[in-house]
Write a protein that holds these residues in place. Structure first.
Motif, PDB file in Angstrom:
ATOM      1  N   GLN A  87       0.815  -1.213   0.000  1.00 25.35           N
ATOM      2  CA  GLN A  87       0.000   0.000   0.000  1.00 25.35           C
ATOM      3  C   GLN A  87       0.849   1.264   0.000  1.00 25.35           C
ATOM      4  OE1 GLN A  87      -3.433   0.242  -0.476  1.00 25.35           O
ATOM      5  NE2 GLN A  87      -2.940  -1.866  -1.043  1.00 25.35           N
ATOM      6  N   VAL A  90       1.009   2.189  -3.508  1.00 24.32           N
ATOM      7  CA  VAL A  90      -0.236   2.833  -3.940  1.00 24.32           C
ATOM      8  C   VAL A  90      -0.219   4.308  -3.552  1.00 24.32           C
ATOM      9  CG1 VAL A  90      -2.745   2.846  -3.721  1.00 24.32           C
ATOM     10  CG2 VAL A  90      -1.515   0.661  -3.780  1.00 24.32           C
ATOM     11  N   LYS A  91       0.226   4.609  -2.339  1.00 21.01           N
ATOM     12  CA  LYS A  91       0.296   6.002  -1.892  1.00 21.01           C
ATOM     13  C   LYS A  91       1.299   6.796  -2.719  1.00 21.01           C
ATOM     14  CE  LYS A  91      -1.166   5.080   2.866  1.00 21.01           C
ATOM     15  NZ  LYS A  91      -0.786   5.106   4.299  1.00 21.01           N
ATOM     16  N   PHE A  94      -0.314   7.769  -5.914  1.00 22.38           N
ATOM     17  CA  PHE A  94      -1.135   8.969  -5.732  1.00 22.38           C
ATOM     18  C   PHE A  94      -0.259  10.226  -5.686  1.00 22.38           C
ATOM     19  CE2 PHE A  94      -4.608   6.378  -3.347  1.00 22.38           C
ATOM     20  CZ  PHE A  94      -5.036   5.845  -4.559  1.00 22.38           C
ATOM     21  N   GLU A 114      -8.376   8.446  -7.902  1.00 23.65           N
ATOM     22  CA  GLU A 114      -7.939   7.302  -7.103  1.00 23.65           C
ATOM     23  C   GLU A 114      -8.173   5.985  -7.830  1.00 23.65           C
ATOM     24  OE1 GLU A 114      -8.615  10.721  -4.414  1.00 23.65           O
ATOM     25  OE2 GLU A 114      -9.777   9.776  -6.019  1.00 23.65           O
ATOM     26  N   LYS A 115      -9.316   5.843  -8.481  1.00 22.13           N
ATOM     27  CA  LYS A 115      -9.613   4.612  -9.221  1.00 22.13           C
ATOM     28  C   LYS A 115      -8.587   4.379 -10.324  1.00 22.13           C
ATOM     29  CE  LYS A 115     -14.645   4.911  -8.543  1.00 22.13           C
ATOM     30  NZ  LYS A 115     -15.952   5.199  -9.199  1.00 22.13           N
ATOM     31  N   TYR A 117      -5.437   5.726 -10.740  1.00 18.50           N
ATOM     32  CA  TYR A 117      -4.052   5.542 -10.314  1.00 18.50           C
ATOM     33  C   TYR A 117      -3.865   4.252  -9.516  1.00 18.50           C
ATOM     34  CZ  TYR A 117      -2.102   9.777 -12.217  1.00 18.50           C
ATOM     35  OH  TYR A 117      -1.636  10.733 -13.096  1.00 18.50           O
ATOM     36  N   ARG A 118      -4.899   3.820  -8.807  1.00 15.30           N
ATOM     37  CA  ARG A 118      -4.811   2.534  -8.106  1.00 15.30           C
ATOM     38  C   ARG A 118      -4.709   1.395  -9.131  1.00 15.30           C
ATOM     39  NH1 ARG A 118      -8.850   3.200  -5.187  1.00 15.30           N
ATOM     40  NH2 ARG A 118      -7.829   3.941  -3.296  1.00 15.30           N
ATOM     41  N   GLN A 122      -1.422  -1.062  -9.958  1.00 14.49           N
ATOM     42  CA  GLN A 122      -1.695  -2.501  -9.917  1.00 14.49           C
ATOM     43  C   GLN A 122      -1.199  -3.173 -11.198  1.00 14.49           C
ATOM     44  OE1 GLN A 122      -3.129  -4.434  -7.453  1.00 14.49           O
ATOM     45  NE2 GLN A 122      -2.823  -6.251  -8.750  1.00 14.49           N
TER      46      GLN A 122
END
Length: 219
Positions: A87, A90-91, A94, A114-115, A117-118, A122
């Motif tokens: 995670q 993930v940050k 962002f 967010e959707k 870039y997440r 991934q």
């Protein structure tokens, strides 16, 4: 002609399209066609003149390029993450999108940024395109297409900035791209992202393309 984007539409939950325009831009014709979309990406090589409040300039995309040579060297402390997607990465993804058009356009208030870039980080993790610092202080993603490479995401944790990690991440991406057969490396960013532009220019990159991106948002 506006082309529907099925992937974006499914991800965001409403109709999304894109269009490439030139000097023959017909605003009224576009607005009529756009009525069936909630969001339309408008790409242009030059600035557009428009009067509708539904259209907004959200990004001037700057693409930098550098031809790689045999002496490309990188940071030996970088690693390819294993196991589950951390995670902290993930940050960092962002963080890398701080100037993204999906973030600066406040009309997109359903976590579109967010959707996207997440999902981006991934996919980069699944394709083993991520190089990260040991404590996840920073990371960069690099993909290869033929004899060209491209940096997609690059970020350094706010607490670790000012230590030269940005340049080391770029150099590591160059080394990885060269190892995979790339002869040159592209880095797209936002012209408003002055720190990134200065970083790339200081490491030998030159501006190769500039593109104006607008969002149409149906009120």
């Amino acid at each position: 002609m506006i082309h529907p984007l099925n992937f974006d539409s499914l991800l965001f939950g409403y109709p999304v399209g894109k269009i490439n325009v030139d000097q023959s831009w017909d605003e009224q014709g576009f607005l009529e066609e756009a009525k069936t979309f909630q969001l339309v990406y408008i790409f242009s090589q030059s600035e557009l003149k428009y009067s509708s409040e539904t259209v907004r300039l959200v990004d001037i995309k700057a693409t930098f390029f550098k031809r790689l040579d045999q002496s490309a060297d990188g940071c030996s402390s970088l690693e390819r993450p294993n196991g589950e997607l951390d995670q902290r990465l993930v940050k960092l993804a962002f963080e890398s999108g701080a100037y993204s058009r999906f973030k600066v356009d406040e009309r997109l208030d359903n976590e579109e940024f967010e959707k996207l870039y997440r999902l981006w980080i991934q996919k980069a993790w699944e394709n083993r395109e991520i190089l990260s610092l040991p404590e996840k202080e920073g990371m960069v993603t690099v993909s290869i297409d033929g004899d060209s490479g491209k940096i997609g995401l690059l970020a350094v944790h706010p607490d670790s900035r000012g230590k030269g990690w940005g340049k080391k991440l770029v150099k590591a991406a160059e080394m990885q791209a060269k190892r995979e057969g790339a002869q040159g490396l592209y880095i797209p960013t936002q012209l408003d992202n002055l720190p990134a532009c200065h970083l790339y220019q200081s490491t030998g990159y030159t501006l190769s393309q500039k593109e104006y991106i607008y969002h149409y948002w149906r009120n």
